[in-house]
Structures are given as structure tokens and as C-alpha cells.
Scaffold this active site. Structure first.
Site, PDB file in Angstrom:
ATOM      1  N   SER A   9       0.863  -1.197   0.012  1.00 12.78           N
ATOM      2  CA  SER A   9       0.090   0.138   0.022  1.00 12.78           C
ATOM      3  C   SER A   9       0.837   1.161  -0.043  1.00 12.78           C
ATOM      4  CB  SER A   9      -0.835   0.026   1.065  1.00 12.78           C
ATOM      5  OG  SER A   9      -1.568   1.284   1.441  1.00 12.78           O
ATOM      6  N   HIS A  34      -1.213  -1.100  -4.174  1.00 19.08           N
ATOM      7  CA  HIS A  34      -2.441  -0.683  -3.598  1.00 19.08           C
ATOM      8  C   HIS A  34      -2.762   0.917  -3.223  1.00 19.08           C
ATOM      9  CE1 HIS A  34      -6.380  -1.644  -1.619  1.00 19.08           C
ATOM     10  NE2 HIS A  34      -5.798  -0.754  -0.748  1.00 19.08           N
ATOM     11  N   ASP A  36      -4.764   3.849  -1.728  1.00 16.27           N
ATOM     12  CA  ASP A  36      -5.891   4.294  -1.011  1.00 16.27           C
ATOM     13  C   ASP A  36      -6.328   5.718  -1.567  1.00 16.27           C
ATOM     14  OD1 ASP A  36      -6.228   2.142   0.451  1.00 16.27           O
ATOM     15  OD2 ASP A  36      -4.610   2.432   1.983  1.00 16.27           O
ATOM     16  N   MET A  38      -8.734   8.614  -0.415  1.00 21.81           N
ATOM     17  CA  MET A  38      -9.650   8.995   1.054  1.00 21.81           C
ATOM     18  C   MET A  38     -10.021  10.683   0.834  1.00 21.81           C
ATOM     19  SD  MET A  38      -7.680   6.904   3.916  1.00 21.81           S
ATOM     20  CE  MET A  38      -5.899   6.986   3.571  1.00 21.81           C
ATOM     21  N   HIS A  67      -8.285   1.725  -4.286  1.00 24.19           N
ATOM     22  CA  HIS A  67      -9.409   1.454  -3.186  1.00 24.19           C
ATOM     23  C   HIS A  67      -9.929   2.869  -2.961  1.00 24.19           C
ATOM     24  CE1 HIS A  67      -9.995   0.143   1.153  1.00 24.19           C
ATOM     25  NE2 HIS A  67     -11.081   0.324   0.688  1.00 24.19           N
ATOM     26  N   MET A  69     -12.075   4.991  -0.878  1.00 22.33           N
ATOM     27  CA  MET A  69     -12.720   5.285   0.291  1.00 22.33           C
ATOM     28  C   MET A  69     -13.465   6.669   0.211  1.00 22.33           C
ATOM     29  SD  MET A  69     -10.108   3.489   3.052  1.00 22.33           S
ATOM     30  CE  MET A  69      -8.607   3.772   2.265  1.00 22.33           C
ATOM     31  N   MET A 138     -12.065  -5.638   4.618  1.00 19.92           N
ATOM     32  CA  MET A 138     -11.228  -4.919   5.479  1.00 19.92           C
ATOM     33  C   MET A 138     -10.887  -5.820   6.781  1.00 19.92           C
ATOM     34  SD  MET A 138     -10.310  -2.271   3.789  1.00 19.92           S
ATOM     35  CE  MET A 138      -9.488  -1.424   5.350  1.00 19.92           C
ATOM     36  N   ASP A 174      -7.184  -6.305   3.696  1.00 17.79           N
ATOM     37  CA  ASP A 174      -6.365  -5.091   4.045  1.00 17.79           C
ATOM     38  C   ASP A 174      -6.427  -4.882   5.299  1.00 17.79           C
ATOM     39  OD1 ASP A 174      -5.389  -2.554   3.995  1.00 17.79           O
ATOM     40  OD2 ASP A 174      -6.568  -1.677   2.500  1.00 17.79           O
TER      41      ASP A 174
END
Length: 221
Positions: A9, A34, A36, A38, A67, A69, A138, A174
Site C-alpha cells: 500500500s 495498492h 488508497d 480517501m 481502493h 474510500m 477489511m 487489507d
């Protein structure tokens, strides 16, 4: 058996030395990167956007596992695809348009994933299974740091594994994935492993440790 893959990540990396970290990951045959995303609303933190994905794409050939979020991800899927995302995963809880989001991703020729937070039941998968390439489970609450791995998620991994049976769907985990938790998630049925804080404390060493535990060959043939 699904191919077992490691997905460091980028959120856990030292951004100042990210170019060097990318080189180490490429030299050690990391399968996925990966990323993220957010928004400070769906989760408290803010991290990465389409411009960052575009920059990563310029500097690495490692496929980008994005990913999302964020609230109402349908607003941004096209921009992430245009930026170079190879896999896009959407939280079941983040939109009332989950089926639409997955269909948009698939129509653009990318892989589509559904993310299940710890308190989210896998039941929703039954109605969208034909659009799903990956289920991300998760093992901590999304978007927060320094959490303890939730062993209570192991039955969920097994339940999802039973639901998908022989379908062409990966199970990704994750959250606080290290040498101990990776092993028990593998036994439960996961085949893609996201790790940030653990890997980037000593990138090459810890990639090697996880690859050995997960029986991932150093050199793909």
C-alpha cells in the site's frame, strides 16, 4: 487455486523516497500497487486523487489497485480510469449505485472490486457476483491507522470463499497484514494481501518475508 499476490500500500511508503521504493518493488516482482483514495468524509483521512494515480502510472509498470474510500464514488470513477487505475474497488456502504459503479468499471475494461468493512455482511455479493472480479475484506476499520488485526474477520473470509466457489473472483485482505496475519488469512482463503506499514519499515526485507510465507516465487516465470 487463485494466484497469490502481494499488494504493498503506497499510503504506507515514504513519499520523499517513493521513486526508490517503486524500484525496489519492481525488482522484487511485486504483483500490485495498492492505492488508497480517501476523501475526509467517508473516512476521516484524506489521501491521493486522480493526479497522484496518473503520476504513479508514469513511474511504474506495476498494476494499480485503487481502493476508493469516498462517498458517492460514481462521481469519480471515470477520472480514476483515465488516470490509469487497473483495478477499482468500491465500498458497498459508500453508494446506493453499487451495481452501476461496477458496470461502469467493467465497461471501461478494468477489474471491479467490492469492499466490505468489518461490520458489513457479505450478503450483498449475491446480487452483483456477475460484475465482481475481487472482494476486498477489511481486517481493520477503513481509513484509520495503528489498528489491531480483527481475527473475527477470518470467518468472513471463509464465508466469502464459500460464496464464490469456483468463480473467477479474487479475495483481497487489507489491514494490519504482516507475517503472522498474512499466514492466517491465506489459510482462511484470501489470495491478495495488502500491506503498508509493515512492508515499508524495511521494504525489500519485508517483501521477501511475505513472499516466502505466501509461497510467492521471487521471479515469475
Amino acid at each position: 487455486m487463485r494466484k497469490v499476490q502481494l499488494a504493498p500500500s503506497v499510503f504506507g511508503a515514504d513519499i520523499v523516497n517513493l521513486k526508490e521504493e517503486l524500484k525496489i518493488m519492481e525488482q522484487n516482482n511485486v504483483d500490485l500497487l495498492h492505492v488508497d483514495v480517501m476523501d475526509g468524509a467517508f473516512v476521516n483521512r484524506i489521501a491521493f486523487g486522480s493526479d497522484h494515480i496518473r503520476m504513479l502510472k508514469k513511474h511504474t509498470n506495476i498494476p494499480l489497485d485503487v481502493h476508493m474510500m469516498i462517498e458517492r464514488p460514481e462521481r469519480y470513477i471515470d477520472s480514476f480510469i483515465d488516470a490509469g487505475a487497473d483495478i477499482i474497488s468500491i465500498h458497498q456502504e459508500s453508494t446506493v449505485m453499487l451495481e452501476h459503479c461496477l458496470q461502469v468499471i467493467k465497461n471501461k475494461g478494468r477489474l471491479a472490486g467490492v469492499v466490505l468493512s468489518p461490520a458489513t455482511t457479505p450478503e450483498c455479493l449475491r446480487y452483483i457476483m456477475n460484475l465482481v472480479d475481487m472482494v476486498l475484506i477489511m481486517t481493520v476499520n477503513p481509513g484509520e491507522g495503528k489498528q489491531t488485526f480483527m481475527k473475527s474477520m477470518l470467518p468472513k473470509i471463509r464465508e466469502v470463499k464459500e460464496m464464490i466457489q469456483d468463480k473467477n473472483i479474487d479475495i483481497e485482505v487489507d489491514g494490519s497484514i504482516d507475517e503472522e496475519t498474512a499466514a492466517i488469512c491465506l489459510s482462511a482463503g484470501a489470495n491478495i494481501f495488502v500491506s503498508g506499514g509493515y512492508i515499508f519499515t524495511d521494504t525489500e526485507k519485508n517483501i521477501s518475508i511475505l513472499q516466502k510465507i505466501l509461497n510467492i516465487p521471487k521471479k515469475h516465470i
